[in-house]
Design an enzyme around this catalytic site. Structure first.
Site, PDB file in Angstrom:
ATOM      1  N   ASP A   1       0.859  -1.184   0.000  1.00 18.48           N
ATOM      2  CA  ASP A   1       0.000   0.000   0.000  1.00 18.48           C
ATOM      3  C   ASP A   1       0.894   1.233   0.000  1.00 18.48           C
ATOM      4  O   ASP A   1       1.724   1.411   0.891  1.00 18.48           O
ATOM      5  CB  ASP A   1      -0.889  -0.031   1.255  1.00 18.48           C
ATOM      6  CG  ASP A   1      -2.047   0.948   1.152  1.00 18.48           C
ATOM      7  OD1 ASP A   1      -2.186   1.601   0.089  1.00 18.48           O
ATOM      8  OD2 ASP A   1      -2.808   1.067   2.135  1.00 18.48           O
TER       9      ASP A   1
ATOM     10  N   ASP B   1      -2.982   2.425  -5.942  1.00 15.66           N
ATOM     11  CA  ASP B   1      -1.910   2.477  -4.958  1.00 15.66           C
ATOM     12  C   ASP B   1      -1.854   1.265  -4.039  1.00 15.66           C
ATOM     13  O   ASP B   1      -1.158   1.291  -3.046  1.00 15.66           O
ATOM     14  CB  ASP B   1      -2.040   3.757  -4.118  1.00 15.66           C
ATOM     15  CG  ASP B   1      -3.372   3.815  -3.366  1.00 15.66           C
ATOM     16  OD1 ASP B   1      -4.262   3.016  -3.706  1.00 15.66           O
ATOM     17  OD2 ASP B   1      -3.502   4.645  -2.461  1.00 15.66           O
ATOM     18  N   GLU B   2      -2.626   0.214  -4.339  1.00 12.83           N
ATOM     19  CA  GLU B   2      -2.491  -0.950  -3.469  1.00 12.83           C
ATOM     20  C   GLU B   2      -2.755  -2.245  -4.228  1.00 12.83           C
ATOM     21  O   GLU B   2      -3.491  -2.257  -5.224  1.00 12.83           O
ATOM     22  CB  GLU B   2      -3.411  -0.849  -2.235  1.00 12.83           C
ATOM     23  CG  GLU B   2      -4.869  -0.754  -2.542  1.00 12.83           C
ATOM     24  CD  GLU B   2      -5.735  -0.769  -1.280  1.00 12.83           C
ATOM     25  OE1 GLU B   2      -5.528  -1.637  -0.420  1.00 12.83           O
ATOM     26  OE2 GLU B   2      -6.623   0.085  -1.175  1.00 12.83           O
TER      27      GLU B   2
END
Lengths: 456, 369
Positions: free
Chosen positions: A21, A115-116
């Site tokens: 993350d 983003d993860e």
């Protein structure tokens, strides 16, 4: 025994799910690109009156700013913050680079948002060592190659890994910012100990209502919850939610890491509040749907050859019509030409309940990111409005299959939208008086539905 | 309405007219049918989708004048399946009765007043020689686009050119051009005819009724065109718009010229094409003194290569094409020998006959890296 293990090499320790993350991703990218922002509170999000915070640096979090907070509140909480609109092309570019790093470790990567991502590293130990080593490797490669901070969590199952990455993050209080561990690995034996202090709200599926009900029987932490018989939880929250929660509290989560599959189709549909009979208004709805589909295609760098129109009439009869073009399309103009042709053959007199447009036969648009050799049929440079949309004077770099005047328009539209937001530019057919807009605010926070912008 | 007609004649007129009937869900139910009109001893059958109309006439033994609109596809399937011999067709109120020998069918009809009224076309303003026209259609229609998103390119340009007529079609990847010198008189006009209409016209070619006809009548209206071949009339709405300036696409000269046998090239192309699994795999042509090497590399399948003897003038060159587009062009060339002229690997190439200059097939290469 020890020797035997040594010959097989590092094996699974049981904590094979890794969650990567990025820390304050959009805001971190802005700071990376504008070093003068280092150390300042930076907020990325909708800058309009009803915008929300999509991401903020830890410096901003010290003032209580957090994701999904209305921008007006955020500005009030942190008047000195630098507020920036998102640059999603840039975030996507970095996200793609992140993805490639993750894929170096294992092909089993499930991208949750820009983003993860989750990774299943059970097959990667021989090459990269145990999960802890892999987690550090990922953390360091992201820092070294992307120059961006991230947190890596690992555990036996998805939700433990996710909580672990959360635990690895820095924290911000009015007093200051505390650096995070960066990497937290929770082995199977440590799951209970790790979970116990977490508030029940940290478990997936526990919202404010469930949390209140649990609090009413004195359950505040996961540890408390683990001590309550499952049937009590079920009585309190219902069979489905209660059963799932009881399992989570014991660290059980059977959702596998599902590697991303290529898109098969991109579509949008809309159910009308009142059945639509007016062809003009249907066309207007179509313009909106097509615009959304085209936007999604281009933002995913995809194009497709088949346009499918879906129509559900007032009596719930659903039918589809489709047309396949010789060349993949990804511009609103090209999709609309086909879709409105399909719509013309629809008899709207019984009332249309739902209209949908999708593009299938998906292929990557433009240059192959991996540099695999690309073959492209060249086309004549034909002039004249009816001759397009199509190639004009051969393909330009990047979009060989779907170059042309409309592609340039589309690129310009994308550029404006990436800077000023999704609603900044709309097809003329959708602009109404007073411009309350027929689209809602854009959901900018990356979430599991990221890449599928909400359709009005 | 009542008439008696030979089975084969009836099948032919109903099937021919039925090709114009829309397969899409029609706005008017009656558009899904063909209209049969019996007048004296003449049976005329019309099918239309409003863009394309086909009108076919045959002799019948008229027993009662009248009109009915019947499901065309079903009627032709039924009549085709009947025993050879005479078929009797009679409209009775809302039904049409079809009987032959011991078979009997009663079909629902469409209200004939819902069938569009189609104006009679103007008498032909000019004629074209049948054989040459059908030859030209075979060469040109294939190059038109089937992509409705590019409406103009779904048409074939039929234009006055010198003392004759020129046909041009392109889908933006290849362009076919055929001159019919010294024939027809379009009085300087140019029209854009949907390729679909010309493809239907072309389908009449092998039929007996066309064979004896030495000319095809052409009548050009403001918004439509009608081709009359014997007892069949094919009318089509014209496409509106300015056709792209195709002349500027043709390179002024070609430095490289490959001259070879048409059949040996076609055979070789068809063999190497066997490895093509999707329409993006090109065939590479490496041209050199004495011959040309054809290569297809299909990633998952394997490779194929073949050498064909040829005369070559120019610089050695490798150029890639969509094999189907190239085969289309080579097939369209008249005669036993074919010339392939090229500039370089990214400029249009021309396929044409060695001697006759009336046909050009311009083809864009596939860029390979």
């Amino acid at each position: 025994m020890a020797e035997l293990t040594a010959t097989v090499g590092p094996t699974s320790s049981g904590a094979d799910v890794v969650h990567v993350d990025m820390d304050a991703f959009f805001a971190s990218v802005e700071v990376l690109d504008r070093p003068e922002l280092v150390g300042r509170p930076v907020i990325v999000g909708g800058t309009g009156s009803r915008g929300v915070v999509a991401a903020c640096t830890y410096e901003a979090r010290r003032y209580g700013v957090h994701s999904a907070m209305p921008m007006s509140l955020a500005r009030r909480a942190c008047p000195g913050a630098v507020v920036l609109p998102g640059r999603f092309d840039r975030y996507r570019e970095i996200s793609d680079r992140l993805h490639r790093i993750l894929l170096d470790v294992t092909p089993i990567v499930e991208r949750i948002a820009l983003d993860e991502a989750f990774l299943d590293v059970s097959g990667a130990h021989r090459l990269f060592g145990d999960t802890t080593a892999i987690a550090h490797l990922l953390h360091d490669r992201v820092a070294g190659e992307l120059h961006l901070p991230c947190s890596v969590g690992a555990g036996p199952v998805k939700f433990i890994a996710k909580l672990a990455s959360e635990a690895a993050k820095p924290s911000a209080t009015p007093a200051g910012i505390t650096a995070g561990a960066g990497v937290v690995v929770v082995g199977p034996a440590e799951v209970n100990e790790f979970l116990e202090p977490h508030p029940v709200g940290a478990l997936w599926g526990v919202g404010p209502v469930a949390a209140r009900r649990l609090a009413s029987i004195g359950v505040a932490t996961v540890g408390d919850l683990a001590g309550v018989p499952e049937r009590t939880i079920v009585r309190l929250l219902g069979a489905r939610a209660g059963g799932q929660l009881a399992r989570l509290a014991r660290g059980l989560d059977d959702r596998p890491v599902v590697p991303d599959r290529p898109h098969k189709s991109v579509g949008k549909e809309r159910t009308f509040p009142v059945d639509e009979v007016d062809p003009g208004r249907l066309h207007q709805h179509l313009v909106g749907l097509v615009d959304g589909v085209a936007d999604h295609l281009r933002s995913a760098h995809l194009a497709g050859r088949t346009v499918v129109l879906k129509v559900r009439t007032a009596d719930f009869t659903t039918s589809t019509r489709s047309h396949t073009s010789a060349q993949p399309v990804d511009t609103a103009a090209a999709i609309l030409t086909v879709a409105s042709g399909l719509l013309e053959s629809v008899d709207a007199s019984p009332g249309i309940r739902l209209l949908g447009v999708s593009v299938t036969g998906i292929t990557p648009a433009g240059a192959d990111p991996d540099g695999v050799s690309e073959v492209s049929q060249l086309a004549f440079a034909l002039e004249g409005p009816g001759a397009g949309p199509g190639d004009e004077g051969g393909p330009g770099p990047g979009r060989p299959a779907v170059a042309g005047a409309w592609s340039q328009v589309a690129e310009a539209v994308d550029a404006v939208r990436s800077r000023y937001g999704r609603t900044s530019l709309r097809p003329a057919a959708l602009v109404s008086d007073g411009d309350g807009g027929s689209r809602p605010d854009v959901q900018v926070r990356p979430d599991p539905n990221a890449g599928r912008p909400t359709v009005p | 309405m009542k008439f008696r007609c030979e089975r084969d004649s009836l099948v032919e007129v109903v099937t021919t007219a039925g090709r114009a009937v829309s397969t899409r869900s029609a706005t008017s139910m009656a558009l899904g049918g063909v209209r049969l009109t019996c007048h004296g001893n003449t049976l005329s059958v019309v099918g239309t989708d409003l863009d394309l109309t086909i009108h076919a006439v045959t002799e019948a033994i008229g027993l009662e004048d009248g009109v009915c609109v019947a499901p065309g596809r079903l009627v032709s399937d039924i009549v085709r399946a009947l025993e050879p011999g005479a078929v009797t067709v009679e409209s009775t109120g809302e039904n049409v009765e079809i009987s032959a020998a011991r078979s009997h069918f009663s079909l629902r009809t469409f209200p004939s007043e819902e069938f569009p009224s189609l104006p009679d076309p103007e008498p032909p303003s000019t004629t074209l020689p049948t054989a040459a026209l059908f030859d030209a259609l075979r060469q040109v229609v294939r190059a038109a686009s089937s992509d409705d998103a590019r409406p103009l390119l779904t048409g074939v340009l039929v234009a006055s050119e010198g003392d004759g007529v020129r046909l041009v079609a392109t889908d933006s990847y290849r362009l076919a051009l055929r001159d019919l010198a010294g024939t027809g008189d379009l009085a300087g006009q140019q029209i854009l005819v949907p390729a679909r209409a010309l493809a239907e016209l072309q389908r009449l070619a092998p039929s007996d009724r066309v064979e004896g006809e030495s000319t095809v009548g052409v009548s050009v209206g403001t918004h439509d065109v009608t081709f009359t071949v014997g007892a069949v009339r094919v009318s089509s709405r014209l496409l509106d718009g300015t056709y792209p300036d195709y002349r500027q696409l043709i390179p002024p000269s070609y430095p490289n010229r490959l001259h070879l046998g048409k059949d040996s090239l076609l055979d070789a192309l068809r063999r190497v094409r066997l490895l093509v699994r999707d329409n993006t795999t090109p065939v590479r042509l490496s041209m050199r003194q004495g011959g040309v090497d054809l290569t297809v590399v299909s990633q998952e399948v394997g490779d194929a290569s073949e050498t064909v003897d040829a005369d070559f003038d120019g610089e050695e060159l490798t150029i890639a094409f969509n094999p189907t587009y190239l085969i289309d062009g080579v097939e369209a060339v008249a005669g036993d020998e074919v010339v392939l002229e090229t500039v370089d690997a990214t400029k249009p190439a021309t396929v044409r006959a060695a001697e006759i200059e009336d046909f050009h097939y311009l083809l864009m290469p596939v860029r390979v890296s």
